[in-house]
Scaffold this motif. Structure first.
Motif, PDB file in Angstrom:
ATOM      1  N   GLU A  16      -2.089  51.191  -3.246  1.00 40.57           N
ATOM      2  CA  GLU A  16      -1.186  51.134  -2.089  1.00 40.57           C
ATOM      3  C   GLU A  16      -0.181  50.021  -2.351  1.00 40.57           C
ATOM      4  OE1 GLU A  16      -3.551  50.517   1.404  1.00 40.57           O
ATOM      5  OE2 GLU A  16      -4.472  52.504   1.315  1.00 40.57           O
ATOM      6  N   PRO A  17       1.127  50.359  -2.384  1.00 47.49           N
ATOM      7  CA  PRO A  17       1.690  51.707  -2.240  1.00 47.49           C
ATOM      8  C   PRO A  17       1.449  52.555  -3.482  1.00 47.49           C
ATOM      9  CG  PRO A  17       3.417  50.157  -2.822  1.00 47.49           C
ATOM     10  CD  PRO A  17       2.176  49.336  -2.622  1.00 47.49           C
ATOM     11  N   ASP A  18       1.484  53.865  -3.291  1.00 50.57           N
ATOM     12  CA  ASP A  18       1.279  54.822  -4.375  1.00 50.57           C
ATOM     13  C   ASP A  18       2.637  55.403  -4.749  1.00 50.57           C
ATOM     14  OD1 ASP A  18       0.466  56.766  -6.120  1.00 50.57           O
ATOM     15  OD2 ASP A  18      -0.484  58.049  -4.606  1.00 50.57           O
ATOM     16  N   ARG A  19       3.216  54.846  -5.836  1.00 50.09           N
ATOM     17  CA  ARG A  19       4.554  55.271  -6.234  1.00 50.09           C
ATOM     18  C   ARG A  19       4.652  55.365  -7.745  1.00 50.09           C
ATOM     19  NH1 ARG A  19       6.529  51.131  -2.499  1.00 50.09           N
ATOM     20  NH2 ARG A  19       6.921  49.845  -4.332  1.00 50.09           N
ATOM     21  N   GLY A  20       5.282  56.420  -8.208  1.00 50.69           N
ATOM     22  CA  GLY A  20       5.576  56.528  -9.626  1.00 50.69           C
ATOM     23  C   GLY A  20       4.528  57.281 -10.411  1.00 50.69           C
ATOM     24  N   ARG A  21       4.692  57.248 -11.711  1.00 56.80           N
ATOM     25  CA  ARG A  21       3.834  57.993 -12.627  1.00 56.80           C
ATOM     26  C   ARG A  21       2.529  57.223 -12.863  1.00 56.80           C
ATOM     27  NH1 ARG A  21       3.909  59.607 -18.364  1.00 56.80           N
ATOM     28  NH2 ARG A  21       3.496  61.850 -18.454  1.00 56.80           N
ATOM     29  N   THR A  22       1.415  57.941 -12.805  1.00 56.58           N
ATOM     30  CA  THR A  22       0.111  57.299 -12.816  1.00 56.58           C
ATOM     31  C   THR A  22      -0.766  57.824 -13.944  1.00 56.58           C
ATOM     32  OG1 THR A  22       0.217  57.084 -10.404  1.00 56.58           O
ATOM     33  CG2 THR A  22      -1.932  56.770 -11.430  1.00 56.58           C
ATOM     34  N   LEU A  23      -1.368  56.908 -14.689  1.00 58.15           N
ATOM     35  CA  LEU A  23      -2.371  57.237 -15.695  1.00 58.15           C
ATOM     36  C   LEU A  23      -3.736  57.014 -15.070  1.00 58.15           C
ATOM     37  CD1 LEU A  23      -3.237  57.894 -18.631  1.00 58.15           C
ATOM     38  CD2 LEU A  23      -3.046  55.436 -19.112  1.00 58.15           C
ATOM     39  N   VAL A  24      -4.559  58.060 -15.018  1.00 57.71           N
ATOM     40  CA  VAL A  24      -5.889  57.981 -14.433  1.00 57.71           C
ATOM     41  C   VAL A  24      -6.918  58.097 -15.557  1.00 57.71           C
ATOM     42  CG1 VAL A  24      -7.509  58.939 -12.758  1.00 57.71           C
ATOM     43  CG2 VAL A  24      -5.049  59.052 -12.308  1.00 57.71           C
ATOM     44  N   LEU A  25      -7.670  57.033 -15.772  1.00 60.69           N
ATOM     45  CA  LEU A  25      -8.658  56.994 -16.842  1.00 60.69           C
ATOM     46  C   LEU A  25     -10.033  57.314 -16.276  1.00 60.69           C
ATOM     47  CD1 LEU A  25      -7.470  53.805 -18.746  1.00 60.69           C
ATOM     48  CD2 LEU A  25      -7.127  56.185 -19.422  1.00 60.69           C
ATOM     49  N   LEU A  26     -10.458  58.555 -16.452  1.00 56.87           N
ATOM     50  CA  LEU A  26     -11.779  58.992 -16.023  1.00 56.87           C
ATOM     51  C   LEU A  26     -12.803  58.611 -17.089  1.00 56.87           C
ATOM     52  CD1 LEU A  26     -10.731  62.551 -14.787  1.00 56.87           C
ATOM     53  CD2 LEU A  26     -10.968  60.469 -13.407  1.00 56.87           C
ATOM     54  N   THR A  27     -14.083  58.729 -16.766  1.00 55.36           N
ATOM     55  CA  THR A  27     -15.114  58.439 -17.761  1.00 55.36           C
ATOM     56  C   THR A  27     -16.022  59.645 -17.988  1.00 55.36           C
ATOM     57  OG1 THR A  27     -16.647  57.538 -16.099  1.00 55.36           O
ATOM     58  CG2 THR A  27     -15.124  55.994 -17.173  1.00 55.36           C
ATOM     59  N   ARG A  28     -15.668  60.768 -17.396  1.00 52.33           N
ATOM     60  CA  ARG A  28     -16.408  62.002 -17.577  1.00 52.33           C
ATOM     61  C   ARG A  28     -15.478  63.162 -17.294  1.00 52.33           C
ATOM     62  NH1 ARG A  28     -21.146  62.405 -13.582  1.00 52.33           N
ATOM     63  NH2 ARG A  28     -21.090  64.578 -14.235  1.00 52.33           N
ATOM     64  N   GLY A  29     -15.810  64.347 -17.795  1.00 52.97           N
ATOM     65  CA  GLY A  29     -15.019  65.524 -17.485  1.00 52.97           C
ATOM     66  C   GLY A  29     -15.388  66.096 -16.127  1.00 52.97           C
ATOM     67  N   TYR A  30     -14.410  66.663 -15.438  1.00 58.18           N
ATOM     68  CA  TYR A  30     -14.626  67.328 -14.150  1.00 58.18           C
ATOM     69  C   TYR A  30     -14.084  68.748 -14.230  1.00 58.18           C
ATOM     70  CZ  TYR A  30     -15.406  62.654 -12.141  1.00 58.18           C
ATOM     71  OH  TYR A  30     -15.889  61.396 -11.860  1.00 58.18           O
ATOM     72  N   ARG A  31     -14.722  69.647 -13.502  1.00 61.69           N
ATOM     73  CA  ARG A  31     -14.234  71.026 -13.476  1.00 61.69           C
ATOM     74  C   ARG A  31     -12.968  71.149 -12.655  1.00 61.69           C
ATOM     75  NH1 ARG A  31     -19.627  71.706 -12.231  1.00 61.69           N
ATOM     76  NH2 ARG A  31     -19.104  72.281 -10.084  1.00 61.69           N
TER      77      ARG A  31
END
Length: 284
Positions: A212-227
């Motif tokens: 917050e605030p949520d603006r712009g391009r975001t890299l999300v680093l997960l630690t597992r795969g999701y369907r």
């Protein structure tokens, strides 16, 4: 940094020791592309990964955690449960010792003076540890049935959350407390508190909380795969390319976390190559 590798925000998902994948990945990527986001969020073990990214302490964390694990030959010490009050396992004690050593005074200063950094913490329904344990079970069910980094069950069972300014926590000498509170998993851990409220692992609310605030391009680093990963025009969700060696709550095998870090480095190199940057270019 420009082009397809430009990110305004980075989100560090949770995942216990699987978060060492994030450390290896970012160790390769950050310097190669000059990764310098304006905002960072972390949740659960990802809060520690994020703090170490900001303070450039990722390799230190790996060394310190591996050393702690080398001294531990079991994940359950039932005889000690009634004595130390640290949950059903030694995890809470070990985690705090590692976090305190890694996020030392210099690291906390880097966080306090660094980029905007928020940590998501959860709050259990009223009812203390029993309700918190029930929330953990509901989270595990949602995780496997829905298989998405974003959940919708929390409000239904009375779980709430807060985004905490980690820079403020660092300035107040509370960074270690915040990072440890963010990874509170009942019943394995005793409930933590933050500003008078009971705290549980924020990953039970959202495994990829936006800042917050949520603006712009975001890299999300997960630690597992999701369907079911959202298709969002401003977000890039990345997960390990293969099953990673680390078991989320296994605190006995240093080789597993080293191998998980190595997998992150391999995936980081592949990510760079996908965007036209060859391995030799960032190694030289």
């Amino acid at each position: 940094m420009t082009g397809t590798l430009s990110f305004d925000q980075v989100v560090f998902s949770g995942g216990g020791t699987r978060c060492f994948w994030q450390g290896g990945f970012m160790n390769v990527v950050r310097d190669a592309v000059g990764l310098d986001p304006a905002r960072i969020t972390g949740v659960s073990g990802g809060a520690l990964s994020a703090a170490c990214f900001i303070a450039d302490r990722g390799r230190d964390l790996l060394r310190i955690m591996a050393r702690a694990f080398a001294r531990q030959d079991r994940n359950f010490e039932w005889h000690a449960v009634a004595d130390d009050g640290a949950g059903l396992t030694p995890h809470q004690r070990i985690y705090r010792e590692v976090v305190a050593e890694t996020l030392n005074e210099a690291a906390a200063r880097d966080v306090a003076e660094g980029v905007s950094f928020q940590v998501l913490i959860g709050h259990p329904p009223k009812g203390g540890k029993l309700s918190a344990t029930a929330a953990t079970l509901a989270y595990e069910a949602e995780l496997h049935l829905v298989s998405s980094p974003h959940f919708n069950w929390a409000e239904k069972v009375g779980v709430t959350s807060s985004l905490v300014d980690a820079r403020d926590a660092a300035r107040a000498g509370r960074l270690v407390d915040l990072v440890c509170a963010a990874a509170t998993i009942p019943p394995l851990f005793d409930l933590a508190e933050w500003d008078g409220q009971a705290v549980i692992d924020g990953g039970m609310v959202d495994q990829a909380p936006m800042p917050e605030p949520d603006r712009g391009r975001t890299l999300v680093l997960l630690t597992r795969g999701y369907r079911n990963v959202p298709d969002h025009p401003d977000r890039v969700y990345l997960a390990p390319s293969d099953e990673i060696p680390a078991d989320k709550i296994d605190f006995t095998d240093p080789e597993k976390i080293r191998a998980t870090w190595d997998r992150g480095e391999v995936d980081g190199a592949a990510f760079l190559e996908q965007h036209g940057l060859k391995r030799k270019e960032w190694e030289e």
